[in-house]
Scaffold this active site. Structure first.
Site, PDB file in Angstrom:
ATOM      1  N   ASN A  11       0.869  -1.182   0.000  1.00  0.00           N
ATOM      2  CA  ASN A  11       0.000   0.000   0.000  1.00  0.00           C
ATOM      3  C   ASN A  11       0.900   1.225   0.000  1.00  0.00           C
ATOM      4  O   ASN A  11       1.460   1.586   1.025  1.00  0.00           O
ATOM      5  CB  ASN A  11      -0.893  -0.033   1.256  1.00  0.00           C
ATOM      6  CG  ASN A  11      -1.766   1.198   1.375  1.00  0.00           C
ATOM      7  OD1 ASN A  11      -1.798   2.026   0.465  1.00  0.00           O
ATOM      8  ND2 ASN A  11      -2.455   1.334   2.491  1.00  0.00           N
ATOM      9  N   TRP A  12       1.033   1.820  -1.178  1.00  0.00           N
ATOM     10  CA  TRP A  12       1.951   2.961  -1.315  1.00  0.00           C
ATOM     11  C   TRP A  12       1.357   4.235  -0.714  1.00  0.00           C
ATOM     12  O   TRP A  12       2.038   5.266  -0.649  1.00  0.00           O
ATOM     13  CB  TRP A  12       2.310   3.180  -2.790  1.00  0.00           C
ATOM     14  CG  TRP A  12       3.093   2.046  -3.409  1.00  0.00           C
ATOM     15  CD1 TRP A  12       3.554   0.912  -2.776  1.00  0.00           C
ATOM     16  CD2 TRP A  12       3.523   1.937  -4.775  1.00  0.00           C
ATOM     17  NE1 TRP A  12       4.232   0.118  -3.673  1.00  0.00           N
ATOM     18  CE2 TRP A  12       4.227   0.718  -4.906  1.00  0.00           C
ATOM     19  CE3 TRP A  12       3.376   2.750  -5.901  1.00  0.00           C
ATOM     20  CZ2 TRP A  12       4.791   0.296  -6.126  1.00  0.00           C
ATOM     21  CZ3 TRP A  12       3.931   2.330  -7.109  1.00  0.00           C
ATOM     22  CH2 TRP A  12       4.631   1.116  -7.211  1.00  0.00           C
ATOM     23  N   LYS A  13       0.089   4.193  -0.335  1.00  0.00           N
ATOM     24  CA  LYS A  13      -0.604   5.371   0.224  1.00  0.00           C
ATOM     25  C   LYS A  13      -0.376   6.588  -0.687  1.00  0.00           C
ATOM     26  O   LYS A  13      -0.294   6.430  -1.903  1.00  0.00           O
ATOM     27  CB  LYS A  13      -0.157   5.597   1.673  1.00  0.00           C
ATOM     28  CG  LYS A  13      -0.334   4.329   2.519  1.00  0.00           C
ATOM     29  CD  LYS A  13      -0.193   4.553   3.988  1.00  0.00           C
ATOM     30  CE  LYS A  13      -0.375   3.221   4.724  1.00  0.00           C
ATOM     31  NZ  LYS A  13      -0.282   3.319   6.173  1.00  0.00           N
ATOM     32  N   HIS A 103      -9.524   0.747   4.725  1.00  0.00           N
ATOM     33  CA  HIS A 103      -8.273   0.953   5.468  1.00  0.00           C
ATOM     34  C   HIS A 103      -8.547   1.861   6.665  1.00  0.00           C
ATOM     35  O   HIS A 103      -9.408   2.743   6.596  1.00  0.00           O
ATOM     36  CB  HIS A 103      -7.224   1.585   4.539  1.00  0.00           C
ATOM     37  CG  HIS A 103      -5.864   1.622   5.151  1.00  0.00           C
ATOM     38  ND1 HIS A 103      -5.483   2.606   6.039  1.00  0.00           N
ATOM     39  CD2 HIS A 103      -4.807   0.776   5.045  1.00  0.00           C
ATOM     40  CE1 HIS A 103      -4.240   2.359   6.434  1.00  0.00           C
ATOM     41  NE2 HIS A 103      -3.808   1.265   5.846  1.00  0.00           N
ATOM     42  N   GLU A 105      -7.110   4.340   7.722  1.00  0.00           N
ATOM     43  CA  GLU A 105      -7.016   5.773   7.399  1.00  0.00           C
ATOM     44  C   GLU A 105      -8.289   6.258   6.719  1.00  0.00           C
ATOM     45  O   GLU A 105      -8.706   7.407   6.913  1.00  0.00           O
ATOM     46  CB  GLU A 105      -5.761   6.027   6.543  1.00  0.00           C
ATOM     47  CG  GLU A 105      -4.490   5.910   7.378  1.00  0.00           C
ATOM     48  CD  GLU A 105      -3.272   5.377   6.634  1.00  0.00           C
ATOM     49  OE1 GLU A 105      -3.236   5.419   5.393  1.00  0.00           O
ATOM     50  OE2 GLU A 105      -2.341   4.898   7.321  1.00  0.00           O
ATOM     51  N   GLU A 175      -5.101  -4.988  10.617  1.00  0.00           N
ATOM     52  CA  GLU A 175      -4.123  -3.927  10.808  1.00  0.00           C
ATOM     53  C   GLU A 175      -4.427  -3.192  12.113  1.00  0.00           C
ATOM     54  O   GLU A 175      -5.290  -2.306  12.125  1.00  0.00           O
ATOM     55  CB  GLU A 175      -4.174  -2.926   9.649  1.00  0.00           C
ATOM     56  CG  GLU A 175      -3.844  -3.519   8.298  1.00  0.00           C
ATOM     57  CD  GLU A 175      -3.279  -2.477   7.340  1.00  0.00           C
ATOM     58  OE1 GLU A 175      -2.173  -2.690   6.839  1.00  0.00           O
ATOM     59  OE2 GLU A 175      -3.928  -1.439   7.126  1.00  0.00           O
ATOM     60  N   GLY A 181       2.556   2.510  10.752  1.00  0.00           N
ATOM     61  CA  GLY A 181       3.465   3.640  10.578  1.00  0.00           C
ATOM     62  C   GLY A 181       4.168   4.060  11.857  1.00  0.00           C
ATOM     63  O   GLY A 181       4.801   5.117  11.910  1.00  0.00           O
ATOM     64  N   SER A 221       3.654  -1.910  10.330  1.00  0.00           N
ATOM     65  CA  SER A 221       5.101  -1.934  10.552  1.00  0.00           C
ATOM     66  C   SER A 221       5.748  -3.267  10.197  1.00  0.00           C
ATOM     67  O   SER A 221       6.689  -3.708  10.856  1.00  0.00           O
ATOM     68  CB  SER A 221       5.443  -1.530  11.993  1.00  0.00           C
ATOM     69  OG  SER A 221       5.028  -0.194  12.254  1.00  0.00           O
ATOM     70  N   GLY A 242       2.967  -1.044   4.303  1.00  0.00           N
ATOM     71  CA  GLY A 242       2.978   0.384   3.976  1.00  0.00           C
ATOM     72  C   GLY A 242       4.399   0.834   3.672  1.00  0.00           C
ATOM     73  O   GLY A 242       4.932   0.610   2.583  1.00  0.00           O
ATOM     74  N   GLY A 243       5.042   1.450   4.658  1.00  0.00           N
ATOM     75  CA  GLY A 243       6.358   2.074   4.473  1.00  0.00           C
ATOM     76  C   GLY A 243       7.376   1.206   3.751  1.00  0.00           C
ATOM     77  O   GLY A 243       8.048   1.660   2.821  1.00  0.00           O
TER      78      GLY A 243
HETATM   79  P1  13P Z   1       3.117   0.562   7.684  1.00  0.00           P
HETATM   80  O1  13P Z   1       3.667  -0.728   7.097  1.00  0.00           O
HETATM   81  O2  13P Z   1       3.824   1.784   7.170  1.00  0.00           O
HETATM   82  O3  13P Z   1       3.014   0.494   9.170  1.00  0.00           O
HETATM   83  O4  13P Z   1       1.618   0.685   7.125  1.00  0.00           O
HETATM   84  C1  13P Z   1       0.763  -0.377   7.245  1.00  0.00           C
HETATM   85  C2  13P Z   1      -0.458  -0.085   6.458  1.00  0.00           C
HETATM   86  O5  13P Z   1      -1.250   0.760   6.812  1.00  0.00           O
HETATM   87  C3  13P Z   1      -0.673  -0.853   5.210  1.00  0.00           C
HETATM   88  O6  13P Z   1      -1.964  -0.665   4.729  1.00  0.00           O
END
Ligand code: 13P
Length: 262
Positions: A11-13, A103, A105, A175, A181, A221, A242-243
């Site tokens: 997930n590149w957000k 998600h 977010e 999640e 994050g 994470s 994510g990251g």
């Molecule tokens: P991180 O891997 O940056 O913690 O993000 C997880 C995430 O929200 C994937 O959708």
């Protein structure tokens, strides 16, 4: 080989620019053979779906590298006056095979509740997309020992009315919000406990055989150095990253851990 596929999604957000997105997709595609046994999905910002689809050489829904394309969000209606929104069929048209839905977010920053998530997930399925349906508790909810209750309610609400075929055509992502994050990954035991609870809820919705076929990803994470121990857990079938998905080497290393555990 277990009963379930291993699937790792990135997930590149809201990150990268066009050139960076294309370069990352090309790097993942060219390294994807290192993680045979684990399916990969890239979820770029929607405005970069088309260049990433080209970088992956996706044509008529087929991806020669085996790396799939996913949206980060969609609308539940097929078309109309919904400024700024993207219809499920548009994602298919551009080469997507899946889409993240609900998600945390989207839930916390954009007001998506379980009913909205349910509508989007059903619209994704109806269009032929695999929804990656996200659930997870906040830190406050965990500290109040409400994790099981919160996740159970999210599963019931987000997957309401799902048939067995709908369930096996979906991915569920656990999640924990406090792990996203933050660098604070759930311990393998904490994650496994909730994954087993989710699988039990899926069995309650349909039946045990169906529940045993659903891929449940962990997200929050995930990094190359913790992916191995997470992948070793019985009910953790993949990751939503994510990251670490913004670096091809890290993303591929995570995928390799899941491939090795398959
Ligand atoms: P991180 O891997 O940056 O913690 O993000 C997880 C995430 O929200 C994937 O959708």
């Amino acid at each position: 080989m277990g009963i379930r596929r291993r699937i790792v999604a990135g997930n590149w957000k809201m990150n990268l620019d066009r050139a960076g997105a294309v370069a990352l997709a090309e790097a993942v595609a060219s390294g994807a053979t290192s993680s045979v046994g684990c399916n990969l999905i890239l979820c770029p910002p929607s405005i970069y779906l088309s260049p990433v689809a080209n970088a992956l050489k996706i044509s008529k829904g087929e991806s020669p590298s085996g790396v799939g394309l996913g949206g980060q969000n969609l609308h539940d209606q097929p078309k109309g006056a919904f400024t700024g929104e993207i219809a499920p069929a548009m994602l298919i048209d551009i080469g997507c095979s899946s889409c993240i839905v609900g998600h945390s977010e989207r839930r916390t920053l954009f007001g998506e509740n379980d009913a909205i998530v349910n509508g989007k997930a059903k619209a994704a399925l109806a269009a032929g997309l695999t929804p990656i349906i996200c659930v997870g508790e906040t830190l406050e909810e965990r500290e109040q020992n409400r994790t099981a209750a919160v996740v159970t309610e999210q599963i019931k609400g987000s997957l309401e009315g799902f048939s067995s075929a709908d369930l096996t055509g979906s991915i569920v992502a656990y999640e924990p919000v406090w792990a996203i994050g933050t660098g604070k990954v759930a311990t393998p035991e904490q994650a496994q406990e909730v994954h087993a609870l989710i699988r039990q809820q899926l069995a309650n919705l349909t039946d045990e055989e169906t529940a045993n076929r659903v891929v449940i990803q962990y997200g929050g994470s995930v990094k190359p150095d913790n992916a191995g121990i997470l992948a070793a857990q019985q009910d953790i079938d993949g990751a939503l990253v994510g990251g670490a998905s913004l670096k091809a080497d890290d993303f591929l290393a995570i995928a390799k851990h899941f491939a090795d555990a398959s």
